[in-house]
Write a protein that holds these residues in place. Structure first.
Motif, PDB file in Angstrom:
ATOM      1  N   GLN A 164      41.629  55.914  43.525  1.00 26.38           N
ATOM      2  CA  GLN A 164      40.849  53.837  42.851  1.00 26.38           C
ATOM      3  C   GLN A 164      41.773  54.271  41.273  1.00 26.38           C
ATOM      4  O   GLN A 164      41.724  52.824  41.202  1.00 26.38           O
ATOM      5  N   ASP A 165      41.550  54.989  40.704  1.00 25.83           N
ATOM      6  CA  ASP A 165      42.434  55.417  39.434  1.00 25.83           C
ATOM      7  C   ASP A 165      43.635  54.312  39.478  1.00 25.83           C
ATOM      8  O   ASP A 165      44.148  54.128  38.316  1.00 25.83           O
ATOM      9  N   VAL A 166      44.457  55.459  40.454  1.00 25.44           N
ATOM     10  CA  VAL A 166      45.939  55.046  40.763  1.00 25.44           C
ATOM     11  C   VAL A 166      46.320  53.197  40.919  1.00 25.44           C
ATOM     12  O   VAL A 166      46.549  52.521  40.967  1.00 25.44           O
ATOM     13  N   ALA A 167      45.298  52.900  42.125  1.00 25.10           N
ATOM     14  CA  ALA A 167      44.789  51.436  42.260  1.00 25.10           C
ATOM     15  C   ALA A 167      44.723  50.229  41.212  1.00 25.10           C
ATOM     16  O   ALA A 167      45.002  49.994  41.042  1.00 25.10           O
ATOM     17  N   PHE A 168      43.326  50.823  40.130  1.00 21.97           N
ATOM     18  CA  PHE A 168      42.915  49.847  39.566  1.00 21.97           C
ATOM     19  C   PHE A 168      43.188  49.870  37.977  1.00 21.97           C
ATOM     20  O   PHE A 168      43.279  49.630  37.427  1.00 21.97           O
ATOM     21  N   GLY A 169      44.176  50.782  37.840  1.00 22.78           N
ATOM     22  CA  GLY A 169      45.010  50.792  36.403  1.00 22.78           C
ATOM     23  C   GLY A 169      45.689  49.882  36.973  1.00 22.78           C
ATOM     24  O   GLY A 169      45.699  49.353  35.100  1.00 22.78           O
ATOM     25  N   PRO A 170      46.513  49.327  37.027  1.00 15.48           N
ATOM     26  CA  PRO A 170      47.830  48.404  36.693  1.00 15.48           C
ATOM     27  C   PRO A 170      47.079  46.950  36.872  1.00 15.48           C
ATOM     28  O   PRO A 170      47.175  46.360  36.486  1.00 15.48           O
ATOM     29  N   ILE A 171      46.559  47.109  37.977  1.00 16.63           N
ATOM     30  CA  ILE A 171      45.074  45.582  37.838  1.00 16.63           C
ATOM     31  C   ILE A 171      44.613  45.549  36.255  1.00 16.63           C
ATOM     32  O   ILE A 171      44.000  44.629  35.501  1.00 16.63           O
ATOM     33  N   GLU A 172      43.766  46.875  35.486  1.00 17.57           N
ATOM     34  CA  GLU A 172      42.667  46.888  34.939  1.00 17.57           C
ATOM     35  C   GLU A 172      44.089  46.221  33.672  1.00 17.57           C
ATOM     36  O   GLU A 172      43.621  45.292  32.914  1.00 17.57           O
ATOM     37  N   LYS A 173      45.206  46.986  33.716  1.00 19.07           N
ATOM     38  CA  LYS A 173      45.734  46.363  32.704  1.00 19.07           C
ATOM     39  C   LYS A 173      46.496  44.798  32.651  1.00 19.07           C
ATOM     40  O   LYS A 173      46.694  44.398  31.607  1.00 19.07           O
TER      41      LYS A 173
END
Length: 167
Positions: free
Chosen positions: A113-122
């Motif tokens: 989740q951290d890897v997947a959602f990090g770029p989305i949040e950014k």
């Protein structure tokens, strides 16, 4: 002296109201924007597939342990005390393995989740910042947040979605 303090209070009220009006505040439906982003939809699907796979592995092991437990329960009267103790120890070990599998799956899911959602949040944060600067907003708050009891500012959801190129 009393008139002076009343005058001071009145001046402070006028200054406060003037400052409050000078700030531009908007709300944003963060979850609405996130749920409309194709990257989030793909990440959610990938994470669901991962979770389903892990749950199936755990269920398979748990079902095998349950079958073995039932077999041991049926055969227990025919076995010696040493054999039953060994089987009991084996069942405890299986239960610990299943527990460890569940904990590892949870940690792996969190990491994914951290890897997947990090770029989305950014990407979302960059779009919000760009819209805020372009529109002159001082603050953009989550429209679904319970932190504020009153919100009447403009809604920046459409502008952020447009910036991200989503409907």
């Amino acid at each position: 002296m009393k008139k002076l303090s009343v005058l001071f209070a009145a001046v402070m009220m006028v200054v406060s109201v003037g400052m409050a009006k000078a700030q531009k505040i908007a709300t944003l439906d963060v979850m609405g924007v996130l749920n409309a982003m194709p990257e989030k939809k793909k990440a959610d699907a990938d994470l669901k597939t991962f979770l389903d796979t892990k749950q199936a592995e755990i269920k398979k092991k748990a079902d095998a342990a349950q079958t073995k437990y039932q077999q041991y329960q049926t055969e227990a009267p025919k076995k010696t005390a040493d054999e039953n103790n060994a089987r009991e120890a084996e069942m405890k070990k299986l239960a610990e393995e299943i527990q460890q599998m569940q904990e590892k799956a949870q940690k792996d899911l969190q990491a994914k989740q951290d890897v997947a959602f990090g770029p989305i949040e950014k990407k979302l944060n960059e779009a919000v910042e760009k819209v805020a600067k372009a529109s002159g907003y001082d603050y953009i708050m989550d429209a679904n947040s319970t932190a504020f009891l009153y919100k009447a500012g403009p809604d920046a959801t459409a502008a952020v979605k447009k910036e991200l190129g989503i409907q």
